[in-house]
Design an enzyme around this catalytic site. Structure first.
Site, mmCIF file in Angstrom:
data_model
loop_
_atom_site.group_PDB
_atom_site.id
_atom_site.type_symbol
_atom_site.label_atom_id
_atom_site.label_comp_id
_atom_site.label_asym_id
_atom_site.label_seq_id
_atom_site.Cartn_x
_atom_site.Cartn_y
_atom_site.Cartn_z
ATOM 1 N N ASP A 130 0.800 -1.234 0.000
ATOM 2 C CA ASP A 130 0.000 0.000 0.000
ATOM 3 C C ASP A 130 0.832 1.282 0.000
ATOM 4 O O ASP A 130 0.463 2.268 -0.614
ATOM 5 C CB ASP A 130 -0.951 0.016 1.215
ATOM 6 C CG ASP A 130 -0.223 -0.159 2.554
ATOM 7 O OD1 ASP A 130 1.011 -0.306 2.546
ATOM 8 O OD2 ASP A 130 -0.895 -0.163 3.608
ATOM 9 N N HIS A 131 2.007 1.269 0.640
ATOM 10 C CA HIS A 131 2.757 2.517 0.772
ATOM 11 C C HIS A 131 3.522 2.889 -0.491
ATOM 12 O O HIS A 131 3.872 4.046 -0.682
ATOM 13 C CB HIS A 131 3.765 2.415 1.926
ATOM 14 C CG HIS A 131 3.156 2.593 3.288
ATOM 15 N ND1 HIS A 131 2.180 1.773 3.775
ATOM 16 C CD2 HIS A 131 3.395 3.512 4.269
ATOM 17 C CE1 HIS A 131 1.838 2.163 5.001
ATOM 18 N NE2 HIS A 131 2.569 3.211 5.315
ATOM 19 N N ASP A 195 3.166 -0.726 11.873
ATOM 20 C CA ASP A 195 2.734 0.590 11.432
ATOM 21 C C ASP A 195 2.008 1.241 12.603
ATOM 22 O O ASP A 195 1.249 0.574 13.314
ATOM 23 C CB ASP A 195 1.774 0.452 10.241
ATOM 24 C CG ASP A 195 1.511 1.786 9.600
ATOM 25 O OD1 ASP A 195 2.126 2.080 8.563
ATOM 26 O OD2 ASP A 195 0.685 2.551 10.144
ATOM 27 N N ARG A 478 -2.146 12.557 9.868
ATOM 28 C CA ARG A 478 -0.841 13.118 10.183
ATOM 29 C C ARG A 478 -0.593 14.338 9.318
ATOM 30 O O ARG A 478 -0.970 14.342 8.152
ATOM 31 C CB ARG A 478 0.202 12.065 9.821
ATOM 32 C CG ARG A 478 1.164 11.877 10.884
ATOM 33 C CD ARG A 478 1.862 10.575 10.855
ATOM 34 N NE ARG A 478 1.596 9.907 12.105
ATOM 35 C CZ ARG A 478 1.993 8.694 12.373
ATOM 36 N NH1 ARG A 478 2.650 8.006 11.464
ATOM 37 N NH2 ARG A 478 1.726 8.168 13.540
ATOM 38 N N SER A 685 5.535 7.744 13.813
ATOM 39 C CA SER A 685 5.309 6.427 13.235
ATOM 40 C C SER A 685 6.078 5.314 13.932
ATOM 41 O O SER A 685 6.877 5.537 14.839
ATOM 42 C CB SER A 685 5.690 6.448 11.761
ATOM 43 O OG SER A 685 7.081 6.490 11.629
ATOM 44 N N ARG A 687 8.158 3.583 12.292
ATOM 45 C CA ARG A 687 9.287 3.436 11.377
ATOM 46 C C ARG A 687 10.574 3.043 12.088
ATOM 47 O O ARG A 687 11.227 3.875 12.708
ATOM 48 C CB ARG A 687 9.459 4.818 10.728
ATOM 49 C CG ARG A 687 10.140 4.855 9.431
ATOM 50 C CD ARG A 687 9.942 6.234 8.835
ATOM 51 N NE ARG A 687 8.534 6.503 8.539
ATOM 52 C CZ ARG A 687 8.069 7.665 8.116
ATOM 53 N NH1 ARG A 687 8.897 8.675 7.951
ATOM 54 N NH2 ARG A 687 6.791 7.815 7.858
HETATM 55 C C1 MIC Z 1 3.180 6.693 8.460
HETATM 56 O O1 MIC Z 1 1.975 6.927 8.426
HETATM 57 O O2 MIC Z 1 4.013 7.520 8.860
HETATM 58 C C2 MIC Z 1 3.661 5.328 8.016
HETATM 59 C C3 MIC Z 1 4.411 5.489 6.772
HETATM 60 O O3 MIC Z 1 2.537 4.524 7.755
HETATM 61 C C4 MIC Z 1 4.531 4.735 9.129
HETATM 62 C C5 MIC Z 1 5.165 3.450 8.803
HETATM 63 C C6 MIC Z 1 6.480 3.471 8.102
HETATM 64 O O4 MIC Z 1 7.162 4.472 8.037
HETATM 65 O O5 MIC Z 1 6.870 2.409 7.642
HETATM 66 C C7 MIC Z 1 3.779 4.516 10.446
HETATM 67 O O6 MIC Z 1 2.797 5.168 10.704
HETATM 68 O O7 MIC Z 1 4.218 3.704 11.259
HETATM 69 FE FE1 SF4 Z 2 -0.814 4.786 4.991
HETATM 70 FE FE2 SF4 Z 2 0.299 5.615 7.290
HETATM 71 FE FE3 SF4 Z 2 -1.166 7.275 5.748
HETATM 72 FE FE4 SF4 Z 2 -2.347 5.345 7.041
HETATM 73 S S1 SF4 Z 2 -1.268 7.073 7.951
HETATM 74 S S2 SF4 Z 2 -2.718 5.919 4.913
HETATM 75 S S3 SF4 Z 2 -0.834 3.719 6.929
HETATM 76 S S4 SF4 Z 2 0.775 6.324 5.238
#
Ligand code: MIC
Ligand code: SF4
Length: 801
Positions: A130-131, A195, A478, A685, A687
């Site tokens: 998805d990302h 995540d 976010r 996140s 991450r």
């Molecule tokens: C995000 O919303 O910041 C992400 C990308 O989904 C991250 C995960 C990642 O960086 O792999 C998260 O929320 O954990």
């Molecule tokens: Fe994807 Fe993270 Fe955005 Fe949710 S908040 S849509 S998991 S990048």
């Protein structure tokens, strides 16, 4: 038999839901029933274990979150040796039931899992692509191009999934959290996801916790997963959302109250009559954004809305099992349960909120937003409206938005600014299409993007407004700087999908759809009536393109080769990190002397530590992605972004350079280093790259005013020691080039209990002083530190057995 609370809420739901919603609930045709054995929590076993724990605890009443957590304790009679659990103190050893991983984080998770040497996963797991899907021209083309661009990574993930028996959700299937809600989540379950928005599944009355990949490896290898027993915040909901107020507004309002730190180390447990008149997907929105206040996760008691949602998504057997567990009192708090804090919110009084820019907790009520924009001196212009993301892409969200689009279309209006929509899953997309929701969005100027994270994670190719200050409204969760389009001047304001949509027709930030009207060419004025959506489709969900879906519970195929090309720029096998201790360290069981690389100023989220957007392509290649270390962090000595001082530079090296460049110099000199950071370091996140990258360059200790939970654990997993200033003002006493030494770590590693570690600081001038820091290391976490990483520790345990 249903529990009294369920009977009570069923009556409430019938009395209070809108006619349209009631019709939706009454006539929807559920998907055919799925085989549910692998997705139904083992309720009898869980309740049995809970009984054991309750006995150990002397029979005190428990909150719902405690019940779910404690019913997943690994071997309670052995692990709860001192006969009590103190919330906020006791470390629990837990056995999660399932793991979900998204494509960006799954790469590191699998690389770590592979090096543990197991032949299959210890619990059911899934991977979701998805990302890595771009958001540029529209769903089909973007998906096609993204598959080409990321083929190597998708092939890697798919082959690893085949080898270890993991369900693989192909690109186009949807966003991890929406798919988990539609397919795997179940009341009372405990799951982990790599995540931070994993808590979304809390909308189905479970505990779903966001973790870094190394934590997921615990569950995947059957190693008990450790969590400090969280405190529980009880949130009592009364009244009923009305008018323009949506579940998103509840959590936006709460984010304003609690701030981005208010949930750290705590679970948000909602209860009260206001829970029972909401849809399951609405509750998921609220649970999703608990991540924005730093909460470990959020949950709700089992409701009729959850039961209908389970049935509508083909999981009536799970609902029947949950009904029974609820009738035995498992899926709600005990009478008299104690909370660490109580908050009460009357939903009937809740006004929509707009949060931002740049932080999700800056909440402004919709009616005051116009004057807020004016006070700040911002242009009264909206430059784009975006709806969707894992937070707000349910059928209810999309039909509410379509209701507004229909009203506007009838008045002859089109959106004034780009209006982008990302459906959360293929099932939602296909159902929207069948029910003409897509048509009406496109008719008013909307562009439907692929079922993926898209603009939410910086995959938005936005050519306009580059480097220009501008305001966008999104229904995302976010809004950190540069996140969506890479432009640090883009102010992202978070709102409900319906507020975003209404504002897209006005084009002004000051527009208040509750009271303002839009001028029509005819000279007449148009005013929206409050939107109405349907929580579930009256004709049932349609699955759409099933070729995106995995076959359930695939058997591992151990002969599958997981290919990583030798010269790959996208994937790199992980080299185990060397322990800080050993013959190379003259300080024995203290850390080697560390030079301070930098003192980081202010907000430093995981987006600052390891940016996404163009860097997403390197998630499986530690050397390449490390080039983005802290590139948007502010250096407190001088206030510049991405500048670090190198006080030991050679005559041919410059005194300052980018942060990754200076970190690389330290690595080349074998100079172990430290960071000094501000409050809530690592917010945002899950991450784990934000921990792997500093470790890769030789970082060993980070001293913070405070840490965000997931990031602090991620650091521990990679053997970076997180320390908290006892006196926060000591932050300013340490600067780049100073040398710090731990005093007392040796005692801890030798099994002595001590809450503090002293830090001896030697300034560049030669002056020396000691400061006190606090640590949160459990005895297991100390083993990871000693081994050089949690994975080194697990690997040696697996090898021994
Ligand atoms: C995000 O919303 O910041 C992400 C990308 O989904 C991250 C995960 C990642 O960086 O792999 C998260 O929320 O954990
Ligand atoms: Fe994807 Fe993270 Fe955005 Fe949710 S908040 S849509 S998991 S990048």
């Amino acid at each position: 038999m249903t529990s009294p609370s369920l009977r009570r809420c069923a009556a409430t739901a019938c009395r209070t839901s809108s006619p349209r919603q009631a019709r939706g609930l009454a006539t929807h045709a559920p998907l055919p029933e799925k085989a549910c054995a692998s997705i139904t929590p083992p309720y009898a076993q869980l309740q049995e274990k809970l009984k054991t724990v309750k006995n150990i605890l002397g029979g005190r009443p428990l909150s719902l979150a405690e019940k779910i957590l404690y019913s997943h304790i690994h071997n309670p009679t052995e692990t709860l040796t001192d006969g009590k659990i103190t919330r906020g103190e006791t470390y629990l050893q837990l056995s999660p039931e399932r793991v979900a991983m998204q494509d960006a984080s799954a790469q590191m998770t699998l690389l770590q899992f592979m090096s543990a040497g197991m032949s299959r996963c210890a619990v059911p797991a899934s991977i979701h692509c998805d990302h890595l899907i771009r958001a540029e021209t529209g769903a089909d083309k973007d998906l096609e191009q993204s598959i080409v661009n990321n083929q190597e990574v998708f092939d890697f993930l798919e082959s690893a999934a085949r080898k270890y028996g993991i369900e693989f959700w192909r690109p186009g299937s949807g966003i991890i959290h929406q798919i988990v809600l539609e397919n795997y989540a179940a009341p009372g379950m405990l799951m982990l996801g790599t995540d931070s928005h994993t808590p979304n599944a809390g909308g189905l009355g479970m505990l779903a916790i966001g973790v870094g990949g190394a934590d997921a490896v615990d569950a995947l290898t059957g190693t008990p997963w450790e969590l400090k027993a969280p405190q529980i915040v009880g949130i009592k909901l009364t009244g009923k959302l009305n008018g323009w107020a949506t579940p998103k507004d509840l959590i936006l309002h709460l984010a304003g109250k609690l701030t981005v730190r208010g949930g750290t180390g705590r679970i948000l447990e909602y209860f009260g009559p206001g829970v029972f008149n909401q849809s399951c997907t609405g509750l998921a929105t609220v649970a999703n954004m608990g991540a924005e206040v730093g909460a470990t996760t959020s949950t709700f008691p089992y409701t009729p809305g959850m039961r209908s949602y389970l049935a509508a998504t083909g999981r009536a057997p799970v609902a029947r099992a949950a009904d029974q567990a609820a009738s035995q009192g498992f899926l709600q708090a005990d009478e008299g349960a104690e909370y660490d804090e109580l908050i009460e919110i009357n939903l009937s009084e809740l006004e929509p909120s707009i949060n931002g820019p740049f932080t999700p907790d800056l909440a402004t009520p919709l009616s005051k937003f116009g004057s807020f924009v004016k006070e700040q001196g911002w242009k009264d212009e909206l430059s784009a409206g975006l709806i969707g993301s894992c937070t707000n892409s349910s059928y209810q969200d999309m039909t509410s938005v379509a209701d507004l689009a229909r009203q506007a279309k009838e008045a002859g209006l089109k959106t004034k600014v780009p209006f982008l929509c990302t459906p959360g899953s293929e099932q939602i997309r296909a159902t929207m299409e069948r029910d003409q929701v897509t048509d009406v969005l496109e008719d008013v100027g909307g562009l439907v993007l692929a079922n993926a994270c898209g603009p939410c994670i910086g995959q938005w190719k936005r050519d306009e407004k580059k480097g220009e200050e501008n305001g966008i409204l999104t229904s995302f969760n976010r809004n950190f700087k540069s996140r969506n389009d890479g432009n640090s001047q883009t102010m992202n304001f978070l709102a409900s999908p319906t507020v975003v949509t209404a504002m897209a027709f006005s084009g002004k930030l000051s527009f208040n759809p509750m009271s303002d009207s839009i001028d029509l060419p005819s000279g007449e004025k148009f005013r929206f009536t409050p939107p109405r959506g349907q929580d579930l489709p009256s004709q049932g969900f349609t699955p759409g393109r099933t070729s995106f879906y995995p076959s359930p519970m695939p058997e591992p195929q151990p002969n599958t080769e997981v290919v990583i090309k030798k010269d790959s720029q996208r994937l790199e096998l992980l080299e185990p990190f060397t322990s800080h201790f050993g013959p190379h360290n003259p300080r024995g069981l203290e850390l080697p002397a560390c030079e301070v690389l930098m003192r980081v100023r202010g907000k430093c989220t995981t987006d600052h530590i390891s940016a996404a957007g163009p860097w997403l392509k390197y998630k499986g290649h530690l050397t390449n992605i490390s080039e983005n270390l802290l590139i948007t962090a502010v250096n407190d000595e001088g206030g510049e972004v991405n500048i670090a001082f190198d006080h030991s530079h050679t005559p041919v090296e410059s005194e300052t350079d980018t942060i990754p460049s200076v970190a690389k110099r330290f690595k080349a000199r074998n100079q172990t280093w430290a960071l000094v950071v501000d409050d809530n370091y690592g917010e945002g996140s899950a991450r784990e790259h934000a921990a792997l990258q500093p470790r890769f360059y030789g970082g060993a200790v980070i001293i913070a005013r405070s840490f965000a939970r997931i990031h602090e654990t991620n650091l521990k997993k990679q053997a970076i020691l997180p320390l908290w200033f006892v006196d926060k003002s000591d932050y300013t006493r340490i600067g780049s080039g100073d040398v710090i030494e731990t005093i007392g770590l040796e005692d801890l590693l030798n099994g002595k209990e001590r809450p503090h570690i002293t830090i001896r600081v030697t300034k560049r001038t030669g002056e020396t002083f000691d400061i006190q820091t606090r640590h949160t290391m459990s005895s297991d976490q100390l083993k990871w530190l000693r081994a050089g990483s949690a994975l080194n520790h697990i690997r040696s345990k697996i090898q021994q057995s």
